[in-house]
Design an enzyme around this catalytic site. Structure first.
Site, PDB file in Angstrom:
ATOM      1  N   LYS A  76     -29.698   4.010 -65.603  1.00  0.00           N
ATOM      2  CA  LYS A  76     -30.031   4.711 -64.368  1.00  0.00           C
ATOM      3  C   LYS A  76     -30.481   6.127 -64.710  1.00  0.00           C
ATOM      4  O   LYS A  76     -29.926   6.762 -65.608  1.00  0.00           O
ATOM      5  CB  LYS A  76     -28.790   4.714 -63.475  1.00  0.00           C
ATOM      6  CG  LYS A  76     -29.001   5.190 -62.071  1.00  0.00           C
ATOM      7  CD  LYS A  76     -27.714   4.945 -61.269  1.00  0.00           C
ATOM      8  CE  LYS A  76     -27.818   5.410 -59.852  1.00  0.00           C
ATOM      9  NZ  LYS A  76     -26.603   5.066 -59.087  1.00  0.00           N
ATOM     10  N   SER A 153     -27.422   2.919 -54.672  1.00  0.00           N
ATOM     11  CA  SER A 153     -28.385   3.765 -55.350  1.00  0.00           C
ATOM     12  C   SER A 153     -28.805   3.207 -56.710  1.00  0.00           C
ATOM     13  O   SER A 153     -29.777   3.662 -57.296  1.00  0.00           O
ATOM     14  CB  SER A 153     -27.817   5.183 -55.512  1.00  0.00           C
ATOM     15  OG  SER A 153     -26.718   5.203 -56.392  1.00  0.00           O
ATOM     16  N   SER A 177     -22.622   1.633 -54.720  1.00  0.00           N
ATOM     17  CA  SER A 177     -23.947   1.798 -55.314  1.00  0.00           C
ATOM     18  C   SER A 177     -24.269   0.855 -56.460  1.00  0.00           C
ATOM     19  O   SER A 177     -25.416   0.772 -56.886  1.00  0.00           O
ATOM     20  CB  SER A 177     -24.128   3.241 -55.790  1.00  0.00           C
ATOM     21  OG  SER A 177     -24.163   4.115 -54.690  1.00  0.00           O
TER      22      SER A 177
END
Length: 190
Positions: A76, A153, A177
């Site tokens: 990420k 996310s 997330s």
């Protein structure tokens, strides 16, 4: 089965037995990314040359005792990697070209284990969101239906794993997330 579709355990077994090389698996993942990511928008930074060099180094060493040695992953865009651009998918940071001079703890430990980073994946800006729609890079699409979001996310991480662009990906989770995008994309999220 294509090399980019292997589980970590399957890839480790093939690497340890010298049936395939880390470079073979890396090339298969890169080819897969090039073939499908244009419609998904999961990957925001590519480290392909560096990843291939690391795969060749690990192959030359020939030590696959660690189950993550030679395994390609994506992280990420909030995890720092030494020498790699990090933007948190933020409009404010996107044009700053911040190149981290250090590894985050998790990327350092993965590197020590022999795992190989292919690059960074999309996220909601500063991880604030539940769909990746707040990313400066645009929305990550769901691999099962590109008219839908991948969740967030950690949507880029989930979409990349679900689309077989890597064998695993790093995400972060405070209020769902990882769990939400994993559910949206039909994968396991831990």
């Amino acid at each position: 089965m294509s090399l980019h579709s292997l589980t970590i355990a399957e890839a480790h077994k093939k690497l340890a037995s010298k049936e395939v090389s880390a470079e073979d698996i890396m090339k298969a993942c890169i080819e897969r990314i090039e073939a499908v990511d244009g419609s998904l928008n999961a990957i925001v930074t590519k480290n392909f040359d560096r990843a291939l060099a690391q795969a060749k180094f690990i192959d030359a060493k020939g030590d696959f005792t660690n189950p993550l040695s030679g395994i390609p992953y994506l992280s990420k865009d909030v995890f720092c990697e030494d020498g790699v651009r990090t933007t948190a998918s933020s409009d404010m940071l996107q044009n700053k070209d911040y190149i981290s001079p250090f590894d985050s703890t998790v990327t350092r430990r993965l590197k020590e284990a022999g795992a190989i980073s292919l690059g960074k994946v999309n996220t909601d800006e500063f991880t604030m969101g539940a769909s990746t729609e707040t990313s400066a890079y645009g929305t990550t699409k769901n691999p099962w239906d590109t008219e839908r979001v991948a969740g967030g996310s950690s949507g880029g991480s989930a979409a990349a794993v679900s689309a077989d662009e890597c064998l695993f990906a790093l995400g972060t989770d405070t209020g769902g997330s990882i769990r939400q995008p994993a559910g949206f994309c039909g994968i396991a999220g831990i």
